[in-house]
Design an enzyme around this catalytic site. Structure first.
Site, PDB file in Angstrom:
ATOM      1  N   GLU A 168       0.840  -1.196   0.000  1.00  0.00           N
ATOM      2  CA  GLU A 168       0.000   0.000   0.000  1.00  0.00           C
ATOM      3  C   GLU A 168       0.875   1.246   0.000  1.00  0.00           C
ATOM      4  O   GLU A 168       1.893   1.283   0.669  1.00  0.00           O
ATOM      5  CB  GLU A 168      -0.877  -0.047   1.266  1.00  0.00           C
ATOM      6  CG  GLU A 168      -1.805   1.103   1.419  1.00  0.00           C
ATOM      7  CD  GLU A 168      -2.611   1.343   0.158  1.00  0.00           C
ATOM      8  OE1 GLU A 168      -3.343   0.433  -0.277  1.00  0.00           O
ATOM      9  OE2 GLU A 168      -2.492   2.437  -0.424  1.00  0.00           O
ATOM     10  N   CYS A 277       5.700   5.003   9.361  1.00  0.00           N
ATOM     11  CA  CYS A 277       6.190   4.243   8.195  1.00  0.00           C
ATOM     12  C   CYS A 277       7.663   4.454   7.897  1.00  0.00           C
ATOM     13  O   CYS A 277       8.434   3.492   7.888  1.00  0.00           O
ATOM     14  CB  CYS A 277       5.351   4.604   6.973  1.00  0.00           C
ATOM     15  SG  CYS A 277       3.597   4.366   7.280  1.00  0.00           S
ATOM     16  N   ARG A 344       3.047   8.894  16.169  1.00  0.00           N
ATOM     17  CA  ARG A 344       4.147   7.934  16.192  1.00  0.00           C
ATOM     18  C   ARG A 344       5.398   8.571  15.562  1.00  0.00           C
ATOM     19  O   ARG A 344       5.339   9.100  14.475  1.00  0.00           O
ATOM     20  CB  ARG A 344       3.749   6.643  15.459  1.00  0.00           C
ATOM     21  CG  ARG A 344       2.799   5.797  16.294  1.00  0.00           C
ATOM     22  CD  ARG A 344       2.307   4.602  15.541  1.00  0.00           C
ATOM     23  NE  ARG A 344       1.334   4.945  14.521  1.00  0.00           N
ATOM     24  CZ  ARG A 344       0.746   4.050  13.723  1.00  0.00           C
ATOM     25  NH1 ARG A 344       1.053   2.782  13.817  1.00  0.00           N
ATOM     26  NH2 ARG A 344      -0.138   4.443  12.828  1.00  0.00           N
TER      27      ARG A 344
HETATM   28  C1  UGA Z   1       4.449   7.331   3.785  1.00  0.00           C
HETATM   29  C2  UGA Z   1       4.520   7.248   2.246  1.00  0.00           C
HETATM   30  O1  UGA Z   1       4.552   8.566   1.699  1.00  0.00           O
HETATM   31  C3  UGA Z   1       3.319   6.468   1.695  1.00  0.00           C
HETATM   32  O2  UGA Z   1       3.465   6.315   0.291  1.00  0.00           O
HETATM   33  C4  UGA Z   1       3.283   5.074   2.346  1.00  0.00           C
HETATM   34  O3  UGA Z   1       2.152   4.321   1.927  1.00  0.00           O
HETATM   35  C5  UGA Z   1       3.203   5.244   3.858  1.00  0.00           C
HETATM   36  O4  UGA Z   1       4.353   5.999   4.317  1.00  0.00           O
HETATM   37  C6  UGA Z   1       3.187   3.874   4.479  1.00  0.00           C
HETATM   38  O5  UGA Z   1       4.185   3.156   4.361  1.00  0.00           O
HETATM   39  O6  UGA Z   1       2.147   3.438   5.004  1.00  0.00           O
HETATM   40  P1  UGA Z   1       3.104   8.821   5.565  1.00  0.00           P
HETATM   41  O7  UGA Z   1       4.080   8.271   6.560  1.00  0.00           O
HETATM   42  O8  UGA Z   1       1.655   8.757   5.865  1.00  0.00           O
HETATM   43  O9  UGA Z   1       3.295   8.083   4.141  1.00  0.00           O
HETATM   44  O10 UGA Z   1       3.454  10.376   5.360  1.00  0.00           O
HETATM   45  P2  UGA Z   1       4.332  11.232   4.350  1.00  0.00           P
HETATM   46  O11 UGA Z   1       3.471  12.276   3.763  1.00  0.00           O
HETATM   47  O12 UGA Z   1       5.093  10.395   3.419  1.00  0.00           O
HETATM   48  O13 UGA Z   1       5.357  11.939   5.371  1.00  0.00           O
HETATM   49  C7  UGA Z   1       6.312  11.202   6.103  1.00  0.00           C
HETATM   50  C8  UGA Z   1       7.212  12.130   6.872  1.00  0.00           C
HETATM   51  O14 UGA Z   1       8.067  12.867   6.006  1.00  0.00           O
HETATM   52  C9  UGA Z   1       6.485  13.180   7.699  1.00  0.00           C
HETATM   53  O15 UGA Z   1       7.137  13.296   8.954  1.00  0.00           O
HETATM   54  C10 UGA Z   1       6.635  14.461   6.904  1.00  0.00           C
HETATM   55  O16 UGA Z   1       6.610  15.605   7.710  1.00  0.00           O
HETATM   56  C11 UGA Z   1       8.010  14.245   6.288  1.00  0.00           C
HETATM   57  N1  UGA Z   1       8.223  14.994   5.033  1.00  0.00           N
HETATM   58  C12 UGA Z   1       7.515  14.659   3.915  1.00  0.00           C
HETATM   59  C13 UGA Z   1       9.171  16.005   4.983  1.00  0.00           C
HETATM   60  O17 UGA Z   1       9.839  16.328   6.000  1.00  0.00           O
HETATM   61  N2  UGA Z   1       9.389  16.645   3.805  1.00  0.00           N
HETATM   62  C14 UGA Z   1       8.717  16.336   2.676  1.00  0.00           C
HETATM   63  O18 UGA Z   1       8.980  16.959   1.612  1.00  0.00           O
HETATM   64  C15 UGA Z   1       7.745  15.324   2.729  1.00  0.00           C
END
Ligand code: UGA
Length: 446
Positions: A168, A277, A344
């Site tokens: 996913e 994740c 988390r």
């Molecule tokens: C992530 C992946 O993006 C999804 O594709 C995947 O399905 C999911 O993990 C999973 O394995 O279930 P998620 O953890 O919900 O999704 O959130 P993201 O939007 O990817 O952000 C992850 C982290 O990266 C957050 O802490 C966010 O603040 C940080 N982030 C994201 C940044 O610091 N900079 C960015 O440009 C993007």
């Protein structure tokens, strides 16, 4: 209305309808379940937690995720979505049975597969017709084979089931949109027919698909999350260089991201990556590689940059305040990212710990995640209204870039503070606007 009727009538919809069971009602299980139900499939969702089941039956999602409640209520009342606490019932119902249970990190960082194994056992005991068992939980390479072996060991004939990996890619906070608009559908299987059959379930989404073997599908998930985490760590490392040479990381990211080979997304410098994740999956891939005899040093460096990012930020805050002892510091945002109540591996937890250890008083506001943080840090002053957050504070830190914070009247915020210091951990505010409101403004990467 379920999105089943494309003008070809109820008969066609019935033909398309599949009997689907989904075990686990977390972000992945629940969102997948309601979206598939909304597409007209006959979905039975299953969770062993009786409390969650009772709530779901009343249309109350156990998680905060925009849009889920509305679709849950609609599909419950249309009869496309039902809930049970019995894996046996779920196994008997579904021609396709998804395993979407948690795989939290174990003590050594390797994903704990206890729940996946338990569900596989239960499925094996109850299979009474040909079933496609789909692993949607994020699991280490080799887990598909493990699930297959568990089922075979219970005496289930090989002809009665196939195990398929279908990772996913939805993000928390935009999970419904992501599920309806996937960049790709990845399916790994030994039996191509089973993969093609599962693909039919996703046909209305019209997404590109990749059919491969089990191990490759499992690795696609780990490698995708790890690459995105690496990309963020890269821009965060660049942000450190920017701070040292007076460059602006947003402009650097824009300049890099317009090269289509690099791409604009996931180049937002900030406090680092958290959530349920990236930290788990990066560590998972490091461990998988290590067990196979490869030292994935590049990912270890990404982890080190990520750990250091928040420490470096808090060092700057401490230096500016002349120490934390006796100071009041206010936090805007606590969730690991906007539009979720998930905390988390949220950076807010590291920040609160540093502040409390240093002797500061902490005030905090988050639109939905405060109750979760309260359980970890009961001695923070949680406020009910965003404009109360910084009252009497020496310093305000923006931790999570909720949209509603971007519209804040910084004049009003500043007037309620003792000291007008603003540390922006997500580059959420404009320096000009903050300085016009009288703030000493600091951010990441400039
Ligand atoms: C992530 C992946 O993006 C999804 O594709 C995947 O399905 C999911 O993990 C999973 O394995 O279930 P998620 O953890 O919900 O999704 O959130 P993201 O939007 O990817 O952000 C992850 C982290 O990266 C957050 O802490 C966010 O603040 C940080 N982030 C994201 C940044 O610091 N900079 C960015 O440009 C993007």
């Amino acid at each position: 209305m379920p999105i089943t009727d494309n003008g070809s009538g109820q008969e066609a919809a019935d033909e398309r309808q599949m009997k689907v069971s989904i075990i686990g009602t977390g972000y992945v299980g629940l969102v997948t379940g309601v979206v598939l139900a909304d597409m007209g499939n006959d979905v039975l969702s299953c969770d062993k937690d009786a409390d969650k089941v009772a709530k779901l039956r009343q249309g109350i999602p156990p998680i905060y995720e925009p849009g889920v409640e509305e679709i849950l209520k609609r599909t419950l009342s249309d009869g496309f979505f039902k809930v049970t606490d019995s894996v046996a019932e779920a196994t008997k119902h579904g021609d396709v049975v998804f395993i979407a249970v948690g795989t939290p990190p174990g003590p050594d960082g390797t994903p704990d597969l206890t729940a996946v194994k338990a569900v596989a056992h239960e499925i094996a005991k109850n299979i009474d017709k040909y079933t496609i068992v789909v692993n949607k939980s994020t699991v280490p390479v080799g887990s598909g084979d493990m699930v297959e072996n568990i089922i075979l060991e219970q005496g289930v004939p090989k002809s009665l089931f196939d195990v398929v990996s279908n990772p996913e890619f939805l993000r928390e906070g935009s999970a419904i949109w992501d599920t309806r608009n996937p960049d790709r559908i990845v399916i790994g299987a030994k039996n191509r027919e089973a993969a093609v059959r599962l693909l039919e379930l996703y046909a209305p989404l019209e997404a590109p698909n990749i059919i491969t073997d089990l191990n490759s599908a499992e690795l696609i998930k780990y490698a995708s999350n790890s690459f995105l985490a690496l990309k963020i760590s890269f821009i965060n490392a660049v942000s450190r260089v920017c701070e040292l040479c007076g460059a602006d990381v947003n402009d650097v990211a824009k300049g890099m991201g317009t090269d289509q080979r690099i791409g604009k997304q996931f180049l937002q410098a900030g406090l680092g990556w958290g959530g349920s994740c990236f930290p788990k999956d990066v560590e998972g891939l490091v461990k998988v590689a290590q067990n196979l005899g490869y030292d994935f040093e590049m990912l270890k460096a990404a982890q080190a940059v990520n750990r250091d990012q928040v420490c470096h930020f808090m060092d700057r805050v401490e230096r500016r305040l002349g120490g934390f002892q006796g100071k009041t510091v206010a936090l805007l945002g606590l969730a690991f990212k906007p539009n979720t109540d998930d905390i988390r591996d949220a950076k807010s937890l590291d920040i609160i710990e540093t502040l409390l250890k240093g002797g500061a008083t902490v005030r905090a506001f988050d639109p939905v995640a405060m109750d979760n943080v309260k359980e970890v840090f009961p001695h923070v002053n949680y406020v009910d209204h965003v404009y109360e957050t910084a009252e009497g504070a020496d310093c305000l830190i923006l931790v999570t870039e909720w949209n509603e914070f971007k519209q804040l009247d910084l004049d009003r915020v500043g007037k309620s503070m003792k000291g007008k210091i603003l540390f922006d951990g997500r580059r959420c505010f404009s320096k000009q606007v903050a300085e016009r409101a009288g703030f000493d403004y600091y951010t990441i990467g400039s």
